[in-house]
Design an enzyme around this catalytic site. Structure first.
Site, PDB file in Angstrom:
ATOM      1  N   MET A   1       0.813  -1.224   0.000  1.00 15.76           N
ATOM      2  CA  MET A   1       0.000   0.000   0.000  1.00 15.76           C
ATOM      3  C   MET A   1       0.844   1.271   0.000  1.00 15.76           C
ATOM      4  SD  MET A   1      -2.956  -1.301  -0.088  1.00 15.76           S
ATOM      5  CE  MET A   1      -3.886   0.214   0.088  1.00 15.76           C
ATOM      6  N   ARG A   2       2.156   1.114  -0.023  1.00 17.67           N
ATOM      7  CA  ARG A   2       3.010   2.297   0.088  1.00 17.67           C
ATOM      8  C   ARG A   2       2.869   3.221  -1.120  1.00 17.67           C
ATOM      9  NH1 ARG A   2       8.236   0.238   2.358  1.00 17.67           N
ATOM     10  NH2 ARG A   2       7.102   0.198   4.312  1.00 17.67           N
TER      11      ARG A   2
END
Length: 344
Positions: A277-278
């Protein structure tokens, strides 16, 4: 001490300058990686940024850059043990260079040998991570950094805390810094674990426009002839950029992200196969910083399109069947997403 080359006087390299300013506005971005040809102004821009930024408050003589009202447990100086607390002063935003040959003790800190031998006192000697707290840690030729130092930086960057447990010492102190790395890709790749920690990555290339190359030479020559006069000439433009950064920091948390933009950001990352999700988190933070720098209270899809390559290029899985490179893949994904919405 020679004045750094003014940030406002750097010719071209707009992506690099924008990435550095966004990182200055939003420290949670995770830092900036600048790869490219030699002699393209990478180190010049990083050092100019520190001179450009507003000064920070700390206490005189503090080696941890403590906030005046929040002294760290490790900092006996700011806690005023046995004496009055030192006065509050303003210092330039820290910009600490980490040499490639630095030892672990120099980076993290170690036992103060002089105090141990002379006074028989077990005291901690702060390292480069303490000096970089609330500022920037700059590593030139970061792709040549030794693996054990990479591991130390990963731990500190992830936690914002430096922990030293050695020689009978047990010390914890804040190490919240913006990591900036630069290098030449011809000299080797960066470890994937460290590459992923950088929020933004930009490629810089040698300027090929004749008039811009001539302007670079003229400005550099004027700076080397009289640094003080050159800095004074660019002072107003430097102040204007500084004011933009200060204003952007104040309004950053008020910048809104429309639901439609957030949804398209996630679709973009899914379409590109970004792991974790970065990618979305960094797109959101970078978009906020970009909007705040422009004085706008909401992120637009145009912001996302402009910053997507520097946020996502270094997060893409390598595709041996695609010779076009990372940026064209992102541009194709953006165009495909735009086309899908146009036909919806």
């Amino acid at each position: 001490m020679t004045l750094p080359f003014p940030f406002a006087a750097i010719v071209g390299q707009e992506d690099m300058k924008k990435a550095l300013l966004m990182a200055a506005v939003e420290p949670m971005l995770g830092g900036v990686l600048i790869f490219g040809d030699r002699g393209t102004g990478k180190s010049t821009a990083v050092r100019a940024l520190a001179e450009l930024l507003p000064k920070i408050e700390t206490r005189q003589g503090c080696r941890y850059n403590c906030l005046p009202g929040e002294p760290q447990e490790a900092c006996r100086h700011c806690r005023g043990e046995g004496k009055h607390k030192p006065p509050t002063i303003k210092i330039r935003t820290p910009m600490v260079d980490l040499p490639l040959g630095a030892t672990e003790d120099r980076v993290c800190g170690s036992l103060d040998i002089e105090k141990a031998l002379v006074a028989g006192e077990k005291a901690f000697e702060p390292g480069l991570l303490a000096a970089a707290n609330r500022g920037f840690l700059y590593i030139d030729e970061i792709n040549l950094l030794e693996d054990h130092l990479v591991d130390l930086l990963l731990d500190a960057a992830a936690s914002g805390v430096n922990v030293v447990e050695r020689e009978g010492l047990s010390v914890r102190h804040s190490a919240r810094f913006v990591l900036v790395g630069s290098g030449n890709p011809e000299e080797g790749d960066l470890r994937p674990q460290l590459l992923d920690r950088f929020g933004l990555a930009v490629d810089v290339r040698t300027i090929n426009d004749l008039s811009m190359r001539i302007e670079v030479i003229r400005r550099r020559d004027a700076y080397e002839t009289d640094p003080a006069a050159f800095a004074a000439e660019w002072g107003k433009r430097e102040a204007a950029i500084r004011n933009r950064v200060v204003a952007a920091r104040k309004m950053l948390r008020q910048v809104e992200i429309p639901e439609a933009v957030l949804s398209r950001m996630s679709q973009l990352c899914m379409r590109l196969g970004i792991d974790g999700m970065r990618g979305e988190l960094t797109l959101m933070r970078a978009g906020r910083a970009a909007a705040a720098l422009d004085g706008r209270s909401a992120i637009t899809w145009a912001d996302v399109e402009a910053i997507a390559p520097m946020v996502l290029c270094h997060r893409l899985r390598r595709d041996p069947l695609d010779d076009a490179g990372s940026t064209p893949r992102i541009e194709r994904a953006l165009a495909s997403l735009e086309s899908g919405y146009a036909h919806a």
